[in-house]
Scaffold this motif. Structure first.
Motif, mmCIF file in Angstrom:
data_model
loop_
_atom_site.group_PDB
_atom_site.id
_atom_site.type_symbol
_atom_site.label_atom_id
_atom_site.label_comp_id
_atom_site.label_asym_id
_atom_site.label_seq_id
_atom_site.Cartn_x
_atom_site.Cartn_y
_atom_site.Cartn_z
ATOM 1 N N LEU A 1 0.833 -1.206 0.000
ATOM 2 C CA LEU A 1 0.000 0.000 0.000
ATOM 3 C C LEU A 1 0.866 1.253 0.000
ATOM 4 O O LEU A 1 0.591 2.219 -0.738
ATOM 5 N N PHE A 2 1.934 1.256 0.786
ATOM 6 C CA PHE A 2 2.796 2.431 0.813
ATOM 7 C C PHE A 2 3.575 2.586 -0.495
ATOM 8 O O PHE A 2 3.897 3.708 -0.896
ATOM 9 N N ARG A 3 3.841 1.476 -1.166
ATOM 10 C CA ARG A 3 4.456 1.568 -2.492
ATOM 11 C C ARG A 3 3.483 2.206 -3.476
ATOM 12 O O ARG A 3 3.874 3.037 -4.313
ATOM 13 N N LEU A 4 2.194 1.870 -3.382
ATOM 14 C CA LEU A 4 1.193 2.521 -4.223
ATOM 15 C C LEU A 4 1.166 4.021 -3.967
ATOM 16 O O LEU A 4 1.000 4.819 -4.893
ATOM 17 N N GLU A 5 1.357 4.409 -2.707
ATOM 18 C CA GLU A 5 1.410 5.834 -2.391
ATOM 19 C C GLU A 5 2.645 6.479 -3.021
ATOM 20 O O GLU A 5 2.557 7.582 -3.590
ATOM 21 N N GLU A 6 3.771 5.798 -2.962
ATOM 22 C CA GLU A 6 4.992 6.321 -3.581
ATOM 23 C C GLU A 6 4.826 6.497 -5.089
ATOM 24 O O GLU A 6 5.370 7.435 -5.683
ATOM 25 N N LEU A 7 4.064 5.598 -5.700
ATOM 26 C CA LEU A 7 3.842 5.665 -7.143
ATOM 27 C C LEU A 7 2.826 6.741 -7.528
ATOM 28 O O LEU A 7 2.612 6.982 -8.717
ATOM 29 N N GLY A 8 2.214 7.369 -6.537
ATOM 30 C CA GLY A 8 1.240 8.417 -6.815
ATOM 31 C C GLY A 8 -0.154 7.906 -7.112
ATOM 32 O O GLY A 8 -1.023 8.671 -7.551
ATOM 33 N N ALA A 9 -0.395 6.610 -6.862
ATOM 34 C CA ALA A 9 -1.700 6.032 -7.176
ATOM 35 C C ALA A 9 -2.759 6.435 -6.171
ATOM 36 O O ALA A 9 -3.946 6.475 -6.507
ATOM 37 N N LEU A 10 -2.351 6.717 -4.930
ATOM 38 C CA LEU A 10 -3.297 6.998 -3.856
ATOM 39 C C LEU A 10 -2.564 7.686 -2.715
ATOM 40 O O LEU A 10 -1.344 7.835 -2.747
ATOM 41 N N LYS A 11 -3.336 8.074 -1.708
ATOM 42 C CA LYS A 11 -2.777 8.602 -0.471
ATOM 43 C C LYS A 11 -3.343 7.797 0.684
ATOM 44 O O LYS A 11 -4.554 7.543 0.745
ATOM 45 N N VAL A 12 -2.470 7.360 1.601
ATOM 46 C CA VAL A 12 -2.913 6.681 2.808
ATOM 47 C C VAL A 12 -3.433 7.740 3.776
ATOM 48 O O VAL A 12 -2.692 8.629 4.197
ATOM 49 N N CYS A 13 -4.713 7.646 4.108
ATOM 50 C CA CYS A 13 -5.385 8.681 4.901
ATOM 51 C C CYS A 13 -5.497 8.258 6.362
ATOM 52 O O CYS A 13 -5.856 7.122 6.660
ATOM 53 N N ARG A 14 -5.209 9.188 7.241
ATOM 54 C CA ARG A 14 -5.254 8.943 8.683
ATOM 55 C C ARG A 14 -6.350 9.736 9.376
ATOM 56 O O ARG A 14 -6.592 9.537 10.562
ATOM 57 N N THR A 15 -6.973 10.650 8.665
ATOM 58 C CA THR A 15 -8.064 11.464 9.187
ATOM 59 C C THR A 15 -9.136 11.597 8.121
ATOM 60 O O THR A 15 -8.873 11.430 6.916
ATOM 61 N N ALA A 16 -10.346 11.926 8.568
ATOM 62 C CA ALA A 16 -11.416 12.190 7.605
ATOM 63 C C ALA A 16 -11.091 13.415 6.761
ATOM 64 O O ALA A 16 -11.471 13.493 5.590
ATOM 65 N N ALA A 17 -10.368 14.366 7.350
ATOM 66 C CA ALA A 17 -9.955 15.546 6.585
ATOM 67 C C ALA A 17 -9.038 15.145 5.428
ATOM 68 O O ALA A 17 -9.109 15.726 4.336
ATOM 69 N N ASP A 18 -8.166 14.144 5.666
ATOM 70 C CA ASP A 18 -7.322 13.632 4.582
ATOM 71 C C ASP A 18 -8.184 13.102 3.441
ATOM 72 O O ASP A 18 -7.893 13.338 2.256
ATOM 73 N N ILE A 19 -9.228 12.361 3.797
ATOM 74 C CA ILE A 19 -10.100 11.778 2.768
ATOM 75 C C ILE A 19 -10.804 12.874 1.988
ATOM 76 O O ILE A 19 -10.865 12.850 0.751
ATOM 77 N N ARG A 20 -11.330 13.862 2.697
ATOM 78 C CA ARG A 20 -12.020 14.960 2.021
ATOM 79 C C ARG A 20 -11.074 15.695 1.075
ATOM 80 O O ARG A 20 -11.460 16.077 -0.039
ATOM 81 N N ALA A 21 -9.833 15.905 1.514
ATOM 82 C CA ALA A 21 -8.859 16.601 0.668
ATOM 83 C C ALA A 21 -8.562 15.794 -0.590
ATOM 84 O O ALA A 21 -8.480 16.345 -1.699
ATOM 85 N N CYS A 22 -8.406 14.464 -0.429
ATOM 86 C CA CYS A 22 -8.165 13.620 -1.596
ATOM 87 C C CYS A 22 -9.334 13.678 -2.572
ATOM 88 O O CYS A 22 -9.134 13.775 -3.795
#
Length: 360
Positions: A109-130
């Motif tokens: 999953l973190f490799r997918l984040e490195e590739l720019g495919a997604l962002k690992v979200c830790r807050t609902a605000a992170d999800i809303r921003a994505c």
């Protein structure tokens, strides 16, 4: 095409935030982090980046799952296609065997984040921003806590890394509790409740703000979580037992307890949990709507969402993949659901319960 042969554009909005997928397991079987770039292209499976964009899939719970070696998938599918079935529980998996698999899937999953495919979200605000940016939002989830030691050292480390949701069991026992077998007709009143370690796990997850997923717990374990947890009760990918009396589905009493806690349920797309006869064969979207109607009746309009089980189940051919989500939106609209309710079902209710659970 409609019946006249005219082109019909199906809705890709509102965006879908989804309660469960098994993409990490699929990539693990393909090689783990080194295979992560497959997610960037349109490949075999329910969910990848092109399919997500085509279907308006904004993100969801990405599950770490340690597979059982003693499950014959072809045999399982064959048995669950019958009029009744009772598959034995898979064998427990030892911590030493589960941990490397879990860490490899987290690393994927973190490799997918490195590739720019997604962002690992830790807050609902992170999800809303994505969602505002058009970037795929991922919650690191664990389905079955075999990789968690009873001292919770691994839990603490994974929380620091981004773990925000955890199911104590899959359909096999752990040191924390017992899951339910794939059984029809049946309910989940099978086996004992949480162990003392399981009760401690619930309390530790409450302290950290980790969502506790009830989707695979047996009935006694469900009621133990309801007793000991201070958080909303959430089943990320479950359906209504009143419609489909399969052991994985939730009774009305369980749904009422979830409603009383201001929690929620994500509709599972797996056909065996949708069809009234419990068979693992294709079904229409009308069965999905039947479950949604019942969940809405018992839970209310703010406590129901979607929990597809993409890449982990046989789903209706009328949807097919994440690219087919517009068909479900259209079916909901044709069924009479208004725009505000559809938005809540697609993502609004997940954001609400995550904000409440994570303390934001």
């Amino acid at each position: 095409m409609d019946k006249r042969g005219d082109c019909v554009t199906l809705p890709t909005e509102p965006a879908v935030f989804d309660g469960h997928n098994d993409v990490l397991l699929k990539l693990f079987r393909a090689g783990g982090p080194v295979a992560a770039d497959r997610f960037l292209t349109d490949h075999e499976g329910h969910l990848d980046l092109p399919k997500a964009r085509a279907g308006g899939f904004a993100g969801g719970f990405f599950a770490i799952f340690v597979p059982s070696d003693d499950i014959d998938l072809d045999d399982k599918t064959g048995q669950m296609s019958q009029a009744s079935y009772s598959l034995p529980l898979p064998s427990p998996i030892e911590w030493e065997d589960a941990l490397p698999v879990a860490l490899t899937q987290a690393a994927t999953l973190f490799r997918l984040e490195e590739l720019g495919a997604l962002k690992v979200c830790r807050t609902a605000a992170d999800i809303r921003a994505c969602m505002a940016e058009g970037r795929l939002a991922a919650i690191l989830h664990m389905e079955g806590a075999e990789a968690i030691d009873p001292e919770f050292h691994v839990l603490d480390v994974l929380y620091k890394a981004g773990l925000r949701s955890l199911g104590p069991v899959w359909s096999r026992p752990t040191i924390y509790g017992e899951g339910v077998p794939f059984r029809y007709p049946s309910d989940a009143d099978i086996g004992g409740g949480l162990s003392e370690d399981g009760i401690d796990l619930v309390k530790r997850c409450n302290d950290l703000g980790i969502l506790i997923d009830l989707s695979h717990l047996n009935m006694a374990g469900f009621w133990d979580v309801a007793k000991h947890s201070a958080a909303p009760l959430v089943a990320t990918h479950s359906n209504a037992h009143a419609i489909t009396p399969q052991a994985r589905n939730l009774t009305d009493a369980q749904l009422d307890a979830i409603a009383a806690s201001d929690g929620m349920v994500g509709l599972n797309f797996a056909v065996a949990f949708l069809r009234p006869d419990g068979r693992m064969v294709d079904t229409g979207l009308d069965d999905m709507l039947r479950h949604l109607d019942h969940l809405l009746h018992r839970l209310g309009e703010t406590r129901v969402g979607l929990g597809s089980d993409f890449d982990g189940a046989l789903i209706p051919f009328g949807i097919g993949t994440a690219a087919g989500l517009p068909a479900l939106r259209q079916a909901m609209a044709d069924h009479g659901y208004g725009a505000e309710l559809i938005e809540r079902l697609c993502h609004g209710n997940w954001l609400r319960v995550l904000e409440k659970t994570w303390g934001q």
